[in-house]
Design an enzyme around this catalytic site. Structure first.
Site, PDB file in Angstrom:
ATOM      1  N   LYS A  14     -46.002  49.256 -32.791  1.00 13.55           N
ATOM      2  CA  LYS A  14     -45.010  50.285 -33.103  1.00 13.55           C
ATOM      3  C   LYS A  14     -45.269  51.475 -32.194  1.00 13.55           C
ATOM      4  CE  LYS A  14     -41.553  50.479 -36.101  1.00 13.55           C
ATOM      5  NZ  LYS A  14     -40.744  49.352 -36.568  1.00 13.55           N
TER       6      LYS A  14
ATOM      7  N   ASN B   8     -28.743  52.454 -38.938  1.00 12.03           N
ATOM      8  CA  ASN B   8     -28.248  51.088 -38.761  1.00 12.03           C
ATOM      9  C   ASN B   8     -28.494  50.218 -39.982  1.00 12.03           C
ATOM     10  OD1 ASN B   8     -27.035  51.179 -36.282  1.00 12.03           O
ATOM     11  ND2 ASN B   8     -28.812  50.450 -35.141  1.00 12.03           N
TER      12      ASN B   8
ATOM     13  N   GLN C 177     -45.902  45.779 -39.288  1.00 15.01           N
ATOM     14  CA  GLN C 177     -45.133  44.930 -38.375  1.00 15.01           C
ATOM     15  C   GLN C 177     -45.853  43.619 -38.077  1.00 15.01           C
ATOM     16  OE1 GLN C 177     -42.120  46.452 -37.272  1.00 15.01           O
ATOM     17  NE2 GLN C 177     -41.498  44.387 -36.711  1.00 15.01           N
TER      18      GLN C 177
ATOM     19  N   LYS D 134     -44.793  43.257 -30.587  1.00 14.03           N
ATOM     20  CA  LYS D 134     -43.358  43.432 -30.854  1.00 14.03           C
ATOM     21  C   LYS D 134     -43.193  44.439 -31.973  1.00 14.03           C
ATOM     22  CE  LYS D 134     -39.060  42.370 -30.137  1.00 14.03           C
ATOM     23  NZ  LYS D 134     -38.732  43.814 -30.269  1.00 14.03           N
TER      24      LYS D 134
ATOM     25  N   THR E  95     -30.394  43.683 -39.607  1.00 19.46           N
ATOM     26  CA  THR E  95     -31.365  44.519 -40.274  1.00 19.46           C
ATOM     27  C   THR E  95     -30.923  44.855 -41.709  1.00 19.46           C
ATOM     28  OG1 THR E  95     -30.450  46.405 -39.051  1.00 19.46           O
ATOM     29  CG2 THR E  95     -32.409  45.459 -38.250  1.00 19.46           C
TER      30      THR E  95
ATOM     31  N   GLY F  14     -35.649  49.276 -31.061  1.00 23.26           N
ATOM     32  CA  GLY F  14     -35.268  50.534 -31.679  1.00 23.26           C
ATOM     33  C   GLY F  14     -35.814  50.679 -33.084  1.00 23.26           C
ATOM     34  N   ASP F  15     -35.690  51.871 -33.627  1.00 24.32           N
ATOM     35  CA  ASP F  15     -36.055  52.181 -35.009  1.00 24.32           C
ATOM     36  C   ASP F  15     -35.299  53.464 -35.342  1.00 24.32           C
ATOM     37  OD1 ASP F  15     -38.133  51.299 -37.199  1.00 24.32           O
ATOM     38  OD2 ASP F  15     -38.352  53.466 -37.099  1.00 24.32           O
TER      39      ASP F  15
ATOM     40  N   LYS G 173     -44.743  41.416 -41.001  1.00 26.48           N
ATOM     41  CA  LYS G 173     -43.302  41.149 -40.965  1.00 26.48           C
ATOM     42  C   LYS G 173     -42.983  40.121 -39.882  1.00 26.48           C
ATOM     43  CE  LYS G 173     -40.239  44.506 -41.280  1.00 26.48           C
ATOM     44  NZ  LYS G 173     -39.337  45.650 -40.940  1.00 26.48           N
TER      45      LYS G 173
ATOM     46  N   SER H 122     -34.411  40.116 -32.787  1.00 15.83           N
ATOM     47  CA  SER H 122     -35.076  40.600 -31.583  1.00 15.83           C
ATOM     48  C   SER H 122     -35.815  39.461 -30.891  1.00 15.83           C
ATOM     49  CB  SER H 122     -36.064  41.724 -31.923  1.00 15.83           C
ATOM     50  OG  SER H 122     -35.408  42.932 -32.162  1.00 15.83           O
TER      51      SER H 122
END
Length: 450
Positions: free
Chosen positions: A150, A245, A135, A114, A233, A189-190, A138, A384
């Site tokens: 990622k 965002n 990630q 993820k 976020t 997304g990023d 996290k 997510s």
């Protein structure tokens, strides 16, 4: 095609200095050997090595107390899979174009891979690997069953029309679809990948596979997305960097708490409102059709300072809190010292690894609290995960249901982070890294050499 990290070690004085920097402060011989192996394979990947050094220093007390975790850490430092591919597409002038796409699937110890996709000209293997490595931890903090990954491409959506972005996304997904799935890898997304890009990516995935499941998150909430996904976020004076965002909703939430938000920024400069940004200005900046140009927001009381960063404006005045929400290494030692001079008490990371080691040290010496993005910005990936659960159950939850679940997750993150920091007598940043590493390391050891 698949690529392995099998580069030979560099040579010369500069390489020796970089290796010594990676090993500095690491007294354990076995751990030094592990890091030497990482350097031998990936010596040219500066951002990835920086992330490795940061995590290693944080978890050293755990590795000393539980030596068996070194075995797990050795495996976690090498991605399970690295995917590199070309992305050919045709622009509006009919010219053939080609970019490079990436997906690094780092760890599936806790669940399916993820992590987001980043479209930006700066994207390379080092950046994707550092983001994927971070990630892992996290996602582990959320306690949801998600591994770490990622991806992205060295593509600039800001310079393209909607048709060109659609063409690129469709070509990108035509290769990526082979490597993802609801039980395997769920991208999101990023930077450079918002609802528009996610929509084009998902549409092409669905077209190829006929899969209607939750294989991407960050979708529109009318067709499978989760309520509050963007907001998740991320009377005090605050500075915020970034304009995406995370930054937009950080500002929105600060304004809801009646904070005075002085800045936002993009790659060209900073908008500065000495009396604070208004909701009207934020609305113009957000969701925004400006092609990312904050300079277009200049108006009475709002100045655009080209080439400036939020932390180093000469007339910034007193600052209570800073929120770096743009990109990696944006808050350096100079910026941190400027914030300390302005009286900053709290720095809360919204971006991935935005604070350099020099900056973190300056903040620590000044007794300013630094909250890592793994904890502060975990709301996005947590929602997510909740979107994945809704897709699996085919039942959308209300905004309040999602908020309630997210609040429980964030409370758990805070409790685990502070508990680990207290147990090991360390900072909140290290506490977050320790709590997440222990969860992943135990899963790795229990699953064996896979």
């Amino acid at each position: 095609m698949h690529v392995a990290a099998s580069q030979s070690q560099g040579s010369g004085k500069e390489d020796d200095e970089r290796l010594q920097e990676l090993l500095s402060g690491i007294d354990d011989g076995e751990l030094q050997a592990i890091l030497r192996d990482v350097y031998r394979r990936d010596y040219e990947q500066e951002e990835f090595l920086q992330a490795v050094k940061g995590i290693t220093v944080s978890i050293m007390p755990v590795l000393q107390k539980f030596p068996q975790y070194k075995t797990a850490y050795r495996l976690l430092l090498e991605p399970e899979r690295q995917i590199l591919f070309r992305v050919p597409w045709v622009d509006d002038a009919g010219r053939w174009r080609c970019n490079r796409g990436y997906r690094v699937q780092f760890s599936s110890a806790l669940g399916p891979y993820k992590g987001g996709l980043r479209f930006h000209p700066s994207v390379n293997l080092s950046i994707v690997k550092f983001l994927g490595f971070e990630q892992i931890f996290k996602n582990a903090l959320t306690t949801l069953p998600m591994g770490g990954a990622k991806g992205g491409a060295d593509f600039d959506p800001k310079a393209c029309s909607d048709r060109e972005i659609m063409a690129f996304c469709q070509s990108f997904m035509t290769e990526l679809y082979r490597h993802i799935g609801a039980d395997t890898d769920i991208p999101a997304g990023d930077i450079g990948v918002g609802p528009r890009e996610v929509g084009f990516l998902y549409g092409q995935y669905k077209r190829i596979t006929r899969d209607r499941g939750g294989t991407l998150t960050g979708k529109g909430h009318t067709w499978g997305g989760s309520e509050i996904r963007p907001e998740a976020t991320g009377g005090k004076r605050c500075v915020v960097s970034g304009a995406g965002n995370v930054a937009q909703f950080c500002v929105e939430m600060l304004l809801e708490k009646e904070a005075i938000v002085l800045t936002m920024s993009d790659s060209q400069g900073t908008i500065f409102a000495k009396e604070g940004l208004s909701r009207k200005t934020l609305k113009k900046a957000g969701r925004r059709g400006l092609g990312g140009q904050l300079s277009e927001l200049e108006e009475e009381g709002v100045e655009y300072r080209e080439g400036s960063k939020p932390w180093t404006l000469d007339d910034l005045g007193e600052v209570f809190a800073a929120f770096p929400c743009a990109t990696q290494n944006e808050l350096d030692g100079e910026g941190a010292r400027a914030l300390v001079k302005a009286g900053v008490k709290l720095v809360m990371e919204g971006a991935n690894m935005p604070t350099t080691a020099e900056a973190a040290d300056a903040l620590h010496k000044a007794d300013a609290k630094l909250v890592t993005g793994k904890a502060a910005n975990a709301g996005g990936v947590a929602v997510s995960g909740l979107e994945m659960a809704q897709n699996r159950g085919l039942i959308p939850w209300s905004r309040q249901q999602v908020l309630d679940k997210l609040e429980g997750i964030m409370e758990s993150i805070y409790e685990e982070t502070t508990s680990a920091a207290k147990e090991y007598d360390t900072t909140l940043v290290d506490g977050a890294n320790i709590a997440s590493f222990i969860r992943v390391a135990e899963a790795v050891l229990e699953q064996g050499t896979v």
